[in-house]
Structures are given as structure tokens and as C-alpha cells.
Scaffold this motif. Structure first.
Motif, PDB file in Angstrom:
ATOM      1  N   ARG A  71       0.837  -1.199   0.000  1.00 40.07           N
ATOM      2  CA  ARG A  71       0.000   0.000   0.000  1.00 40.07           C
ATOM      3  C   ARG A  71       0.873   1.251   0.000  1.00 40.07           C
ATOM      4  NH1 ARG A  71      -2.961  -2.984   4.398  1.00 40.07           N
ATOM      5  NH2 ARG A  71      -4.847  -3.759   3.426  1.00 40.07           N
ATOM      6  N   GLN A  72       0.250   2.382  -0.203  1.00 31.91           N
ATOM      7  CA  GLN A  72       0.999   3.645  -0.207  1.00 31.91           C
ATOM      8  C   GLN A  72       1.647   3.933   1.141  1.00 31.91           C
ATOM      9  OE1 GLN A  72      -1.721   6.629  -1.645  1.00 31.91           O
ATOM     10  NE2 GLN A  72      -1.074   6.300  -3.756  1.00 31.91           N
ATOM     11  N   ASP A  73       1.040   3.455   2.243  1.00 29.10           N
ATOM     12  CA  ASP A  73       1.614   3.703   3.567  1.00 29.10           C
ATOM     13  C   ASP A  73       2.767   2.745   3.904  1.00 29.10           C
ATOM     14  OD1 ASP A  73       0.391   1.277   4.189  1.00 29.10           O
ATOM     15  OD2 ASP A  73      -0.951   2.116   5.697  1.00 29.10           O
ATOM     16  N   GLY A  74       3.089   1.823   2.971  1.00 34.47           N
ATOM     17  CA  GLY A  74       4.196   0.890   3.173  1.00 34.47           C
ATOM     18  C   GLY A  74       3.771  -0.461   3.707  1.00 34.47           C
ATOM     19  N   SER A  75       2.527  -0.582   4.176  1.00 38.73           N
ATOM     20  CA  SER A  75       2.049  -1.870   4.665  1.00 38.73           C
ATOM     21  C   SER A  75       1.777  -2.796   3.482  1.00 38.73           C
ATOM     22  CB  SER A  75       0.783  -1.693   5.508  1.00 38.73           C
ATOM     23  OG  SER A  75      -0.279  -1.192   4.715  1.00 38.73           O
ATOM     24  N   PHE A  76       1.687  -4.079   3.770  1.00 36.44           N
ATOM     25  CA  PHE A  76       1.440  -5.059   2.719  1.00 36.44           C
ATOM     26  C   PHE A  76      -0.038  -5.435   2.697  1.00 36.44           C
ATOM     27  CE2 PHE A  76       5.931  -5.652   3.756  1.00 36.44           C
ATOM     28  CZ  PHE A  76       6.475  -5.501   2.494  1.00 36.44           C
ATOM     29  N   PHE A  77      -0.577  -5.502   1.501  1.00 31.65           N
ATOM     30  CA  PHE A  77      -1.964  -5.874   1.276  1.00 31.65           C
ATOM     31  C   PHE A  77      -2.086  -7.390   1.380  1.00 31.65           C
ATOM     32  CE2 PHE A  77      -5.776  -5.988  -1.573  1.00 31.65           C
ATOM     33  CZ  PHE A  77      -6.552  -5.135  -0.815  1.00 31.65           C
ATOM     34  N   TYR A  78      -3.072  -7.876   2.110  1.00 31.96           N
ATOM     35  CA  TYR A  78      -3.328  -9.307   2.319  1.00 31.96           C
ATOM     36  C   TYR A  78      -2.237  -9.989   3.154  1.00 31.96           C
ATOM     37  CZ  TYR A  78      -6.882  -8.862  -1.331  1.00 31.96           C
ATOM     38  OH  TYR A  78      -7.945  -8.476  -2.080  1.00 31.96           O
ATOM     39  N   PRO A  79      -2.222  -9.758   4.453  1.00 38.02           N
ATOM     40  CA  PRO A  79      -1.221 -10.405   5.320  1.00 38.02           C
ATOM     41  C   PRO A  79      -1.194 -11.924   5.208  1.00 38.02           C
ATOM     42  CG  PRO A  79      -2.368  -8.686   6.519  1.00 38.02           C
ATOM     43  CD  PRO A  79      -3.075  -8.831   5.202  1.00 38.02           C
ATOM     44  N   GLN A  80      -2.327 -12.554   4.914  1.00 37.07           N
ATOM     45  CA  GLN A  80      -2.320 -14.013   4.778  1.00 37.07           C
ATOM     46  C   GLN A  80      -1.372 -14.461   3.679  1.00 37.07           C
ATOM     47  OE1 GLN A  80      -6.093 -15.992   4.255  1.00 37.07           O
ATOM     48  NE2 GLN A  80      -5.116 -17.851   3.528  1.00 37.07           N
ATOM     49  N   THR A  81      -1.364 -13.761   2.556  1.00 40.42           N
ATOM     50  CA  THR A  81      -0.478 -14.166   1.469  1.00 40.42           C
ATOM     51  C   THR A  81       0.980 -13.844   1.796  1.00 40.42           C
ATOM     52  OG1 THR A  81      -0.964 -12.111   0.279  1.00 40.42           O
ATOM     53  CG2 THR A  81      -2.223 -14.057  -0.338  1.00 40.42           C
ATOM     54  N   VAL A  82       1.190 -12.862   2.664  1.00 46.42           N
ATOM     55  CA  VAL A  82       2.558 -12.594   3.135  1.00 46.42           C
ATOM     56  C   VAL A  82       3.063 -13.828   3.885  1.00 46.42           C
ATOM     57  CG1 VAL A  82       3.994 -11.176   4.640  1.00 46.42           C
ATOM     58  CG2 VAL A  82       2.236 -10.087   3.230  1.00 46.42           C
ATOM     59  N   THR A  83       2.224 -14.366   4.773  1.00 48.48           N
ATOM     60  CA  THR A  83       2.647 -15.548   5.522  1.00 48.48           C
ATOM     61  C   THR A  83       2.795 -16.757   4.610  1.00 48.48           C
ATOM     62  OG1 THR A  83       0.380 -16.147   6.149  1.00 48.48           O
ATOM     63  CG2 THR A  83       1.605 -14.767   7.685  1.00 48.48           C
ATOM     64  N   GLU A  84       1.996 -16.842   3.561  1.00 44.70           N
ATOM     65  CA  GLU A  84       2.130 -17.960   2.629  1.00 44.70           C
ATOM     66  C   GLU A  84       3.486 -17.938   1.932  1.00 44.70           C
ATOM     67  OE1 GLU A  84      -1.291 -17.935   0.050  1.00 44.70           O
ATOM     68  OE2 GLU A  84      -2.651 -18.322   1.712  1.00 44.70           O
ATOM     69  N   LEU A  85       3.946 -16.764   1.551  1.00 43.80           N
ATOM     70  CA  LEU A  85       5.271 -16.661   0.930  1.00 43.80           C
ATOM     71  C   LEU A  85       6.362 -16.996   1.946  1.00 43.80           C
ATOM     72  CD1 LEU A  85       6.919 -15.938  -1.611  1.00 43.80           C
ATOM     73  CD2 LEU A  85       7.047 -13.600  -0.700  1.00 43.80           C
ATOM     74  N   MET A  86       6.232 -16.466   3.154  1.00 48.05           N
ATOM     75  CA  MET A  86       7.218 -16.758   4.196  1.00 48.05           C
ATOM     76  C   MET A  86       7.249 -18.255   4.517  1.00 48.05           C
ATOM     77  SD  MET A  86       6.490 -13.526   6.713  1.00 48.05           S
ATOM     78  CE  MET A  86       7.592 -14.132   7.981  1.00 48.05           C
ATOM     79  N   ASP A  87       6.075 -18.866   4.613  1.00 52.82           N
ATOM     80  CA  ASP A  87       6.000 -20.305   4.901  1.00 52.82           C
ATOM     81  C   ASP A  87       6.634 -21.134   3.784  1.00 52.82           C
ATOM     82  OD1 ASP A  87       4.676 -19.669   7.236  1.00 52.82           O
ATOM     83  OD2 ASP A  87       2.692 -20.263   6.500  1.00 52.82           O
ATOM     84  N   ALA A  88       6.405 -20.732   2.539  1.00 51.65           N
ATOM     85  CA  ALA A  88       6.983 -21.464   1.406  1.00 51.65           C
ATOM     86  C   ALA A  88       8.506 -21.377   1.429  1.00 51.65           C
ATOM     87  CB  ALA A  88       6.430 -20.929   0.091  1.00 51.65           C
ATOM     88  N   ALA A  89       9.039 -20.202   1.725  1.00 50.12           N
ATOM     89  CA  ALA A  89      10.499 -20.045   1.800  1.00 50.12           C
ATOM     90  C   ALA A  89      11.069 -20.886   2.940  1.00 50.12           C
ATOM     91  CB  ALA A  89      10.862 -18.577   1.965  1.00 50.12           C
ATOM     92  N   ALA A  90      10.375 -20.913   4.072  1.00 52.81           N
ATOM     93  CA  ALA A  90      10.826 -21.730   5.206  1.00 52.81           C
ATOM     94  C   ALA A  90      10.742 -23.215   4.866  1.00 52.81           C
ATOM     95  CB  ALA A  90       9.987 -21.417   6.442  1.00 52.81           C
ATOM     96  N   ARG A  91       9.672 -23.613   4.211  1.00 57.47           N
ATOM     97  CA  ARG A  91       9.488 -25.028   3.829  1.00 57.47           C
ATOM     98  C   ARG A  91      10.645 -25.514   2.962  1.00 57.47           C
ATOM     99  NH1 ARG A  91       5.189 -24.693   0.092  1.00 57.47           N
ATOM    100  NH2 ARG A  91       6.773 -24.631  -1.514  1.00 57.47           N
ATOM    101  N   GLU A  92      11.130 -24.646   2.078  1.00 55.50           N
ATOM    102  CA  GLU A  92      12.219 -25.005   1.166  1.00 55.50           C
ATOM    103  C   GLU A  92      13.600 -24.690   1.740  1.00 55.50           C
ATOM    104  OE1 GLU A  92      11.521 -26.817  -1.303  1.00 55.50           O
ATOM    105  OE2 GLU A  92       9.360 -26.488  -1.385  1.00 55.50           O
TER     106      GLU A  92
END
Length: 91
Positions: free
Chosen positions: A37-58
């Protein structure tokens, strides 16, 4: 030096998206599961965790990531964004 590894994200909302890891640079291209977002926050925190989880899984050692609509960003910014989202969801 330019080796790449491709992995599926496999998240609930990002099941068809892929991520590309550049191991020598500790850099991750995260496709486009969320935006900033314009304020620097990320849109859809759930998908943020999905990316983080995928990186951790690998077992990826990510220092920076970038996406279709996000330039190079410190990986630690994602953990901060998730912590802030969880703090707002707590009653």
C-alpha cells in the motif's frame, strides 16, 4: 553465480503462484501474491505468511525479496508486517 531455483508457493490464496530463488544472492522473486500500500504496509497479510512459509518449507536463506509490483525489499520487513497485522487482529 546466476543459478536459479523455482518452487511453488502452495498457499491457500497463492496456490498457483511460483517463487524464484537466487541462492548466491539470497534473493527471492515472490511472484505477485500481495502488493504494498501507499503507507508501506502489505496488502493481504495471509499471502505474506504464505510466501514466508513457502520459503521456510524449502529452507531458503532469503535476505531480500522482490515481486512484480514491489522493488527489492529486506526480507525482515515481512515478519514485521505479519506481527503488526496480528497485533491489530488481537482483541
Amino acid at each position: 553465480a546466476n543459478r536459479i531455483e523455482i518452487y511453488p508457493i502452495r498457499g491457500e490464496t497463492s496456490e498457483r503462484q511460483m517463487m524464484v530463488y537466487f541462492p548466491e544472492q539470497h534473493l527471492l522473486y515472490g511472484s505477485d501474491p500481495f502488493q504494498r500500500r501507499q503507507d508501506g504496509s502489505f496488502f493481504y497479510p495471509q499471502t505474506v505468511t504464505e510466501l514466508m512459509d513457502a520459503a521456510a518449507r524449502e529452507h531458503l536463506q532469503v535476505q531480500q525479496f522482490f515481486m512484480m509490483h514491489i522493488g527489492p525489499t529486506p526480507w525482515g520487513d515481512l515478519a514485521k508486517a505479519v506481527a503488526e497485522a496480528e497485533a491489530h487482529d488481537t482483541p
